[in-house]
Design a protein around this motif. Structure first.
Motif, PDB file in Angstrom:
ATOM      1  N   THR A 188       2.053   5.206  35.528  1.00 56.30           N
ATOM      2  CA  THR A 188       0.915   4.622  36.476  1.00 56.30           C
ATOM      3  C   THR A 188       0.452   3.257  36.243  1.00 56.30           C
ATOM      4  O   THR A 188      -0.351   3.220  35.222  1.00 56.30           O
ATOM      5  CB  THR A 188      -0.147   5.441  36.701  1.00 56.30           C
ATOM      6  N   SER A 189       0.397   2.169  37.144  1.00 53.19           N
ATOM      7  CA  SER A 189       0.057   0.701  36.974  1.00 53.19           C
ATOM      8  C   SER A 189      -1.532   0.959  37.045  1.00 53.19           C
ATOM      9  O   SER A 189      -2.079   1.970  37.906  1.00 53.19           O
ATOM     10  CB  SER A 189       0.535  -0.113  37.763  1.00 53.19           C
ATOM     11  N   ILE A 190      -2.415   0.062  36.422  1.00 57.32           N
ATOM     12  CA  ILE A 190      -3.810  -0.116  36.813  1.00 57.32           C
ATOM     13  C   ILE A 190      -4.079  -0.243  38.218  1.00 57.32           C
ATOM     14  O   ILE A 190      -5.201   0.131  38.692  1.00 57.32           O
ATOM     15  CB  ILE A 190      -4.393  -1.035  35.950  1.00 57.32           C
ATOM     16  N   LYS A 191      -3.177  -0.879  38.925  1.00 56.52           N
ATOM     17  CA  LYS A 191      -3.436  -1.173  40.091  1.00 56.52           C
ATOM     18  C   LYS A 191      -3.446  -0.067  41.217  1.00 56.52           C
ATOM     19  O   LYS A 191      -4.042   0.438  42.166  1.00 56.52           O
ATOM     20  CB  LYS A 191      -2.465  -2.307  40.941  1.00 56.52           C
ATOM     21  N   ALA A 192      -2.156   0.971  40.778  1.00 57.14           N
ATOM     22  CA  ALA A 192      -2.226   2.073  41.507  1.00 57.14           C
ATOM     23  C   ALA A 192      -3.387   3.113  41.114  1.00 57.14           C
ATOM     24  O   ALA A 192      -3.972   3.828  42.001  1.00 57.14           O
ATOM     25  CB  ALA A 192      -0.925   2.727  41.015  1.00 57.14           C
ATOM     26  N   PHE A 193      -3.619   2.877  39.788  1.00 59.04           N
ATOM     27  CA  PHE A 193      -4.954   3.632  39.193  1.00 59.04           C
ATOM     28  C   PHE A 193      -6.169   3.447  40.196  1.00 59.04           C
ATOM     29  O   PHE A 193      -6.920   4.366  40.630  1.00 59.04           O
ATOM     30  CB  PHE A 193      -5.047   3.868  38.002  1.00 59.04           C
TER      31      PHE A 193
END
Length: 255
Positions: free
Chosen positions: A108-113
């Motif tokens: 999970t990317s930080i953007k998605a997080f």
């Protein structure tokens, strides 16, 4: 007790986020049928106008107000337009949710997080605060937060989504404790596997769906209206002594 008015929402005004389809739209229709004036909200005004027209032709009072709950300025506008239109606010349903990724948590990317937390946790927090001054003036205010079975038992492939929904349960309990003296009830609904577009990644995959169905006491997927009916209970006088509670509608998944 007057049973004829136990589930009535006459003279109440409700905001429902994520209301253009699935669970949110079902809740809107239940509330409107019970007598509430309902603001349905999602990102696209055109879609909301079409849905509001469908419900208004049934004799309901429904208004569509576009809002991207991930944008804090949109939340301000949603509340302000609701008050401009109806002059009051009694019920808030935080239903909008985001789950832009499916897979292991370490992927999970930080953007998605950030998107998941913004939509699933930060938006309900901020919107409830914006609604608070108006809910205080209501004779029977109710906030309903739509969470997930993943809030208690994280769902495979939906790790951060599950984390956000777990935090939303905690936020529900905090608000219930702190706002109870102001006669504002705050509860959470945890749907299980409900057949909606949002959950299609799960029910369209036999390898994922089959083991979930096997675990259920009621061997089928749920329907949106089964959540709508529970939300109506929580918004109505029938639930006048219920606050800070988590209601499972999961076919016995967590039994």
């Amino acid at each position: 007790m007057d049973l004829s008015s136990l589930f009535s929402l006459d003279n109440k005004v409700a905001i429902i986020t994520g209301a253009s389809k699935g669970i949110g739209f079902s809740i809107a229709e239940f509330f409107a049928a019970a007598g509430a004036k309902v603001v349905i909200s999602s990102r696209k005004q055109e879609a909301l106008d079409e849905l509001a027209d469908i419900l208004n032709k049934k004799g309901y009072d429904v208004t569509g107000i576009a809002c991207n709950v991930g944008k804090m300025s949109d939340l301000d506008a949603l509340v302000n337009k609701t008050i401009e239109t109806y002059g009051q606010l009694d019920i808030l349903v935080n239903n909008a949710g985001a789950s832009p990724v499916y897979g292991p948590v370490h992927e999970t990317s930080i953007k998605a997080f950030d998107k998941i937390i913004d939509v699933n946790l930060k938006a309900p927090f901020q919107l409830a605060k914006l609604c608070l001054p108006y809910l205080r003036e209501s004779s029977s205010a109710s906030i309903i937060n739509i969470t997930s079975i993943g809030a208690i038992s994280p769902e495979p492939g939906l790790g951060i989504y599950s984390v956000s929904k777990s935090a939303l349960i905690s936020l529900t309990k905090v608000m219930a404790k702190e706002w109870g003296q102001q006669k504002i009830r705050v509860n959470a609904i945890c749907p299980g596997l409900i057949k909606t577009k949002f959950s299609e990644a799960i029910w369209s995959n036999e390898a994922v769906l089959e083991p979930m169905i096997k675990r259920l006491a009621i061997k089928r997927m749920g329907e949106s209206d089964e959540i709508g009916a529970l939300a109506l209970f929580l918004a109505s006088p029938a639930a006048s002594y219920s606050t800070g509670s988590v209601y499972w509608a999961d076919g016995g998944y967590n039994a």
